[in-house]
Design an enzyme around this catalytic site. Structure first.
Site, PDB file in Angstrom:
ATOM      1  N   SER A 145      71.718   1.854  29.798  1.00 20.37           N
ATOM      2  CA  SER A 145      71.219   0.579  29.269  1.00 20.37           C
ATOM      3  C   SER A 145      70.703   0.893  27.876  1.00 20.37           C
ATOM      4  O   SER A 145      70.433   2.070  27.580  1.00 20.37           O
ATOM      5  CB  SER A 145      70.063   0.106  30.141  1.00 20.37           C
ATOM      6  N   TYR A 158      62.805   2.095  35.299  1.00 22.19           N
ATOM      7  CA  TYR A 158      64.192   1.739  34.963  1.00 22.19           C
ATOM      8  C   TYR A 158      64.640   2.537  33.739  1.00 22.19           C
ATOM      9  O   TYR A 158      65.682   3.197  33.754  1.00 22.19           O
ATOM     10  CB  TYR A 158      64.275   0.243  34.684  1.00 22.19           C
TER      11      TYR A 158
HETATM   12  N1  LIG Z   1      73.270  -7.128  32.707  1.00 18.94           N
HETATM   13  C1  LIG Z   1      72.647  -6.486  31.735  1.00 18.94           C
HETATM   14  O1  LIG Z   1      72.191  -7.112  30.773  1.00 18.94           O
HETATM   15  C2  LIG Z   1      72.497  -4.986  31.802  1.00 18.94           C
HETATM   16  C3  LIG Z   1      71.876  -4.352  30.737  1.00 18.94           C
HETATM   17  C4  LIG Z   1      71.734  -2.981  30.769  1.00 18.94           C
HETATM   18  C5  LIG Z   1      72.217  -2.256  31.844  1.00 18.94           C
HETATM   19  N2  LIG Z   1      72.813  -2.892  32.882  1.00 18.94           N
HETATM   20  C6  LIG Z   1      73.300  -2.072  34.004  1.00 18.94           C
HETATM   21  O2  LIG Z   1      74.579  -2.514  34.386  1.00 18.94           O
HETATM   22  C7  LIG Z   1      74.790  -2.196  35.774  1.00 18.94           C
HETATM   23  C8  LIG Z   1      75.375  -3.409  36.480  1.00 18.94           C
HETATM   24  O3  LIG Z   1      74.393  -4.405  36.558  1.00 18.94           O
HETATM   25  P1  LIG Z   1      74.735  -5.963  36.433  1.00 18.94           P
HETATM   26  O4  LIG Z   1      74.166  -6.404  35.160  1.00 18.94           O
HETATM   27  O5  LIG Z   1      76.141  -6.223  36.755  1.00 18.94           O
HETATM   28  O6  LIG Z   1      73.752  -6.539  37.576  1.00 18.94           O
HETATM   29  P2  LIG Z   1      74.001  -7.206  38.990  1.00 18.94           P
HETATM   30  O7  LIG Z   1      74.833  -8.419  38.846  1.00 18.94           O
HETATM   31  O8  LIG Z   1      72.640  -7.350  39.584  1.00 18.94           O
HETATM   32  O9  LIG Z   1      74.823  -6.109  39.789  1.00 18.94           O
HETATM   33  C9  LIG Z   1      74.193  -4.974  40.313  1.00 18.94           C
HETATM   34  C10 LIG Z   1      75.103  -4.340  41.322  1.00 18.94           C
HETATM   35  O10 LIG Z   1      74.453  -3.142  41.806  1.00 18.94           O
HETATM   36  C11 LIG Z   1      74.491  -3.159  43.224  1.00 18.94           C
HETATM   37  N3  LIG Z   1      73.348  -2.516  43.847  1.00 18.94           N
HETATM   38  C12 LIG Z   1      72.033  -2.759  43.617  1.00 18.94           C
HETATM   39  N4  LIG Z   1      71.284  -2.030  44.466  1.00 18.94           N
HETATM   40  C13 LIG Z   1      72.152  -1.325  45.245  1.00 18.94           C
HETATM   41  C14 LIG Z   1      71.985  -0.399  46.313  1.00 18.94           C
HETATM   42  N5  LIG Z   1      70.771  -0.053  46.777  1.00 18.94           N
HETATM   43  N6  LIG Z   1      73.101   0.122  46.878  1.00 18.94           N
HETATM   44  C15 LIG Z   1      74.325  -0.231  46.448  1.00 18.94           C
HETATM   45  N7  LIG Z   1      74.554  -1.097  45.449  1.00 18.94           N
HETATM   46  C16 LIG Z   1      73.465  -1.640  44.863  1.00 18.94           C
HETATM   47  C17 LIG Z   1      74.482  -4.637  43.585  1.00 18.94           C
HETATM   48  O11 LIG Z   1      75.027  -4.763  44.878  1.00 18.94           O
HETATM   49  P3  LIG Z   1      74.278  -5.384  46.155  1.00 18.94           P
HETATM   50  O12 LIG Z   1      75.002  -6.641  46.381  1.00 18.94           O
HETATM   51  O13 LIG Z   1      74.473  -4.372  47.199  1.00 18.94           O
HETATM   52  O14 LIG Z   1      72.837  -5.571  45.778  1.00 18.94           O
HETATM   53  C18 LIG Z   1      75.384  -5.236  42.522  1.00 18.94           C
HETATM   54  O15 LIG Z   1      76.727  -5.128  42.922  1.00 18.94           O
HETATM   55  C19 LIG Z   1      73.433  -1.750  36.311  1.00 18.94           C
HETATM   56  O16 LIG Z   1      73.415  -0.330  36.405  1.00 18.94           O
HETATM   57  C20 LIG Z   1      72.448  -2.203  35.249  1.00 18.94           C
HETATM   58  O17 LIG Z   1      71.293  -1.402  35.194  1.00 18.94           O
HETATM   59  C21 LIG Z   1      72.970  -4.240  32.882  1.00 18.94           C
END
Ligand SMILES: NC(=O)c1ccc[n+]([C@@H]2O[C@H](COP(=O)([O-])OP(=O)(O)OC[C@H]3O[C@@H](n4cnc5c(N)ncnc54)[C@H](OP(=O)(O)O)[C@@H]3O)[C@@H](O)[C@H]2O)c1
Length: 268
Positions: A145, A158
């Protein structure tokens, strides 16, 4: 080489596949002709994503598991290798965020965030790596991130867990380059996903709100395309975002300015 030729017939394992960036990557890989192992901790969500692939749903295998409980990860990986024969791309996308000050975050919550974002990610990676090394082929990606490059209010665990990702995956790259293994770290800024809704507060409950700033972010579809481009061009760091990415350069070149700005945008 055309993208479809590069990805056709390949196997991509995507964690975090039930939502957001991971979900968009599933669709993108399937569109490019790859087979996908889709993981998250939500079997119904994964089923929904598989079904959305329509007549290509047969290209998606769902493998649910909890990134915080990876005691049996070797068995899970072995069974996928037995049935599919190889893994070409491992995309560690799954993760969870935080919205709590340090003094309101109990240590068990710091550990939980690290279990999911760091230990779960490296457990899967360590189980997949030997298969890639034995074939002398493979690309492993992990998701950081912009706050994996600097501290940010309400995200102590985080930010720390994402900073650890850089240390691990840069080392993985340097150690395995000679075995033709590639490694990249994805650095998203703001992408419109569920991440802030599911972020944990000091009691471990979901924050439940889409942050204002995040709502102005990239769509997950655009993020997935940038990640695919980063794979094709073999980038060590794949930046995904808009003007917020400037913070990375400001933090490096004018740290004093970064601390002023971060203090102002703490609530977005
Ligand atoms: N969106 C942003 O602005 C942003 C910015 C910086 C970094 N990121 C990073 O990008 C990545 C993807 O996030 P996203 O933005 O797509 O968010 P998201 O829509 O909340 O997706 C998160 C994913 O991680 C899975 N996950 C969470 N806890 C888990 C667990 N205990 N075991 C297995 N799977 C788990 C969730 O699945 P479940 O259905 O199982 O919960 C979901 O599929 C993350 O690593 C996040 O930190 C995102």
């Amino acid at each position: 080489m055309k993208n479809r030729e590069l990805f056709g017939g390949r196997i991509a394992w995507v964690t975090g596949a039930s939502s957001g960036i991971g979900e968009a990557l599933v669709y993108e890989f399937v569109r490019l002709g790859a087979r996908v192992i889709a993981s998250s901790n939500d079997p119904e969500g994964l089923d929904r994503i598989k079904n959305r692939c329509g007549d290509r749903s047969g290209m998606v295998v769902i493998v649910p598991f909890d990134l915080a409980e990876t005691g049996n990860i070797k068995e899970i990986v072995d069974s996928q290798i037995n049935s599919l024969g190889k893994i070409d791309f491992l995309l560690n996308i799954g993760g969870i965020s935080q919205r709590a000050r340090i003094e309101d975050t109990p240590l068990w919550l710091d550990r939980k965030i690290f279990e999911i974002n760091y230990f779960g990610t490296i457990a899967l990676t360590k189980a997949v790596l030997p298969y890639m090394v034995s074939r002398k082929s493979g690309h492993i990606l992990a998701t950081s991130s912009i706050s994996g490059r600097f501290g940010f209010p309400l995200r102590s665990a985080y930010s720390a867990s994402k900073q650890a990702i850089h240390g691990f995956f840069e080392t993985l790259y340097l150690e395995n380059k000679s075995s033709n293994i590639r490694a990249s770290v994805i650095i998203p800024g703001r992408v419109i996903t569920q991440i802030s809704l599911h972020a944990l507060d000091g009691e471990g409950n979901e924050h439940g709100k889409l942050d204002d700033g995040q709502a102005k972010g990239l769509t997950p579809e655009k993020a997935a395309k940038k990640i695919i481009r980063g794979i094709i061009t073999d980038k060590r760091e794949i930046l995904v975002g808009r003007s917020e990415l400037l913070l990375l350069y400001i933090r490096r070149i004018w740290p004093w300015l970064f601390f002023r700005i971060a203090d102002k945008i703490r609530s977005t």
